[in-house]
Design an enzyme around this catalytic site. Structure first.
Site, mmCIF file in Angstrom:
data_model
loop_
_atom_site.group_PDB
_atom_site.id
_atom_site.type_symbol
_atom_site.label_atom_id
_atom_site.label_comp_id
_atom_site.label_asym_id
_atom_site.label_seq_id
_atom_site.Cartn_x
_atom_site.Cartn_y
_atom_site.Cartn_z
ATOM 1 N N HIS A 46 0.834 -1.201 0.000
ATOM 2 C CA HIS A 46 0.000 0.000 0.000
ATOM 3 C C HIS A 46 0.871 1.254 0.000
ATOM 4 O O HIS A 46 2.074 1.191 0.244
ATOM 5 C CB HIS A 46 -0.920 0.033 1.223
ATOM 6 C CG HIS A 46 -2.094 -0.888 1.103
ATOM 7 N ND1 HIS A 46 -2.040 -2.219 1.456
ATOM 8 C CD2 HIS A 46 -3.366 -0.665 0.675
ATOM 9 C CE1 HIS A 46 -3.224 -2.777 1.239
ATOM 10 N NE2 HIS A 46 -4.054 -1.864 0.769
ATOM 11 N N LYS A 70 -0.392 4.740 4.702
ATOM 12 C CA LYS A 70 -1.329 3.808 5.344
ATOM 13 C C LYS A 70 -0.897 3.554 6.783
ATOM 14 O O LYS A 70 0.281 3.343 7.065
ATOM 15 C CB LYS A 70 -1.402 2.490 4.559
ATOM 16 C CG LYS A 70 -2.423 1.526 5.164
ATOM 17 C CD LYS A 70 -2.787 0.413 4.209
ATOM 18 C CE LYS A 70 -3.748 -0.574 4.862
ATOM 19 N NZ LYS A 70 -5.037 0.045 5.220
HETATM 20 P P1 NAD Z 1 -6.914 9.244 4.830
HETATM 21 O O1 NAD Z 1 -5.913 9.390 5.913
HETATM 22 O O2 NAD Z 1 -6.607 9.813 3.491
HETATM 23 O O3 NAD Z 1 -8.306 9.870 5.280
HETATM 24 C C1 NAD Z 1 -8.848 9.612 6.549
HETATM 25 C C2 NAD Z 1 -9.917 10.636 6.844
HETATM 26 O O4 NAD Z 1 -10.484 10.311 8.105
HETATM 27 C C3 NAD Z 1 -9.400 12.064 6.917
HETATM 28 O O5 NAD Z 1 -10.354 12.942 6.375
HETATM 29 C C4 NAD Z 1 -9.274 12.284 8.421
HETATM 30 O O6 NAD Z 1 -9.462 13.646 8.791
HETATM 31 C C5 NAD Z 1 -10.407 11.429 8.953
HETATM 32 N N1 NAD Z 1 -10.136 11.011 10.331
HETATM 33 C C6 NAD Z 1 -9.142 10.190 10.726
HETATM 34 N N2 NAD Z 1 -9.173 10.079 12.066
HETATM 35 C C7 NAD Z 1 -10.220 10.829 12.489
HETATM 36 C C8 NAD Z 1 -10.760 11.117 13.772
HETATM 37 N N3 NAD Z 1 -10.214 10.598 14.885
HETATM 38 N N4 NAD Z 1 -11.849 11.920 13.843
HETATM 39 C C9 NAD Z 1 -12.394 12.435 12.730
HETATM 40 N N5 NAD Z 1 -11.918 12.213 11.496
HETATM 41 C C10 NAD Z 1 -10.841 11.414 11.385
HETATM 42 O O7 NAD Z 1 -7.205 7.678 4.740
HETATM 43 P P2 NAD Z 1 -7.873 6.872 3.537
HETATM 44 O O8 NAD Z 1 -6.816 6.369 2.617
HETATM 45 O O9 NAD Z 1 -9.015 7.652 2.976
HETATM 46 O O10 NAD Z 1 -8.431 5.590 4.324
HETATM 47 C C11 NAD Z 1 -9.412 5.730 5.341
HETATM 48 C C12 NAD Z 1 -9.753 4.352 5.874
HETATM 49 O O11 NAD Z 1 -10.354 3.583 4.839
HETATM 50 C C13 NAD Z 1 -8.546 3.531 6.349
HETATM 51 O O12 NAD Z 1 -8.934 2.766 7.479
HETATM 52 C C14 NAD Z 1 -8.251 2.623 5.169
HETATM 53 O O13 NAD Z 1 -7.589 1.433 5.525
HETATM 54 C C15 NAD Z 1 -9.661 2.340 4.707
HETATM 55 N N6 NAD Z 1 -9.807 1.918 3.306
HETATM 56 C C16 NAD Z 1 -10.748 0.954 3.077
HETATM 57 C C17 NAD Z 1 -11.014 0.555 1.791
HETATM 58 C C18 NAD Z 1 -12.112 -0.452 1.553
HETATM 59 O O14 NAD Z 1 -12.402 -0.803 0.384
HETATM 60 N N7 NAD Z 1 -12.778 -0.923 2.605
HETATM 61 C C19 NAD Z 1 -10.306 1.106 0.709
HETATM 62 C C20 NAD Z 1 -9.361 2.086 0.988
HETATM 63 C C21 NAD Z 1 -9.119 2.500 2.291
#
Ligand code: NAD
Length: 256
Positions: A147, A151
């Site tokens: 990744h 991440k």
């Molecule tokens: P990112 O860091 O780009 O975005 C995370 C978002 O969540 C940001 O806007 C951040 O401000 C917010 N956030 C984080 N902690 C917070 C808190 N304590 N309070 C409020 N807001 C909070 O991350 P990303 O790449 O968008 O991934 C987000 C999640 O999705 C991760 O857990 C990742 O593993 C997961 N993900 C899942 C899939 C899937 O298909 N299920 C695909 C990609 C990513």
């Protein structure tokens, strides 16, 4: 038309969800929130502060919240969804056992669909891995996931799901060995797990099954994050109006 609210709107996945929603005529965005302020609209949607989340839920009454954030915030959103009877689709990964229990508790009050991966290709990979694991009962199995460099959780949620799938078929494999160093011979009951972090890779998962004189490698590569966003929106449209309970992405795919 399914009305959704989007959390983590300025994150990588939040932006993808808003962009995908803007292109669909079966989804409307009721509101979006982000932890830190966002001055400009994202894909035409104003982004509010997370602090106002409960009030926004009460005011807009969306059908489904679509959440890709972090485990702590996802649990707060899940509680609010349970309080307001709003369904939740979460793709957030990295929950510990207590977190998963809390998420299940929320599903007693509202519909919850959690998936570590919303790609249909990964759903197909999971089926293929289960079949291959059953067909090669003596194989050594190693899993490698790759990744982007930002991440947080390792191994990935998808890797853990694949490990659960493998262990569900092979109950003789009961040790997950995360990387190896030094004098580290392989034992018959382990699955090697390897997490790589580099650049902006959206997500790759390889399951390697090694036997005598042959190996089988099953690999999925996400081209970009839009596949996860589309899958999550398909899940939201499917989940809207369902009874409280715990739902699975395979149910969405099976009904498509
Ligand atoms: P990112 O860091 O780009 O975005 C995370 C978002 O969540 C940001 O806007 C951040 O401000 C917010 N956030 C984080 N902690 C917070 C808190 N304590 N309070 C409020 N807001 C909070 O991350 P990303 O790449 O968008 O991934 C987000 C999640 O999705 C991760 O857990 C990742 O593993 C997961 N993900 C899942 C899939 C899937 O298909 N299920 C695909 C990609 C990513």
């Amino acid at each position: 038309m399914t009305e959704i609210a989007v959390t983590g709107a300025a994150g990588r996945m939040g932006r993808e969800v808003l962009a995908a929603a803007a292109d669909r005529d079966d989804i409307a965005v009721a509101f979006a929130v982000n932890r830190s302020p966002v001055a400009e609209p994202i894909s035409g949607v104003d982004v509010d502060s997370t602090d106002d989340f409960a009030d926004l839920l009460a005011d807009h009454e969306p059908d489904v919240v679509v959440d890709f954030t972090g485990p702590e915030s996802a649990l707060r959103y899940a509680d609010a969804c349970a309080d307001h009877g709003v369904a939740l689709v979460t793709g957030t990964t990295g929950f510990d056992d207590d977190g998963l229990e809390a998420l299940h508790a929320a599903s007693e009050s509202t519909a919850v669909l959690k998936a570590s991966n919303f790609s249909r290709g990964v759903a197909a990979l999971r089926l293929a891995v289960r079949e291959a694991t059953a067909a090669l009962p003596d194989a050594d199995i190693e899993l490698t996931e790759t990744h982007h460099n930002a991440k947080r959780d390792a191994p990935s949620g998808t890797a853990k799901t694949l490990l659960d799938d493998i262990e569900g078929v092979r109950n003789d494999l009961n040790e997950r060995v995360h990387g190896r160093e030094g004098d580290a011979p392989r034992s018959a009951d382990e699955i090697g797990v390897h997490a790589r972090r580099a650049g902006d890779i959206a997500g790759e998962h390889e399951v390697l099954l090694g036997g005598s004189n042959e190996t089988l490698s099953l690999t999925h590569r996400a081209g970009d994050r839009s596949i996860f966003a589309e899958g999550a929106l398909d899940a939201a449209a499917w989940l809207a109006g369902r009874e409280p309970g715990w739902y699975d992405f395979f149910e969405v795919i099976d009904d498509a």
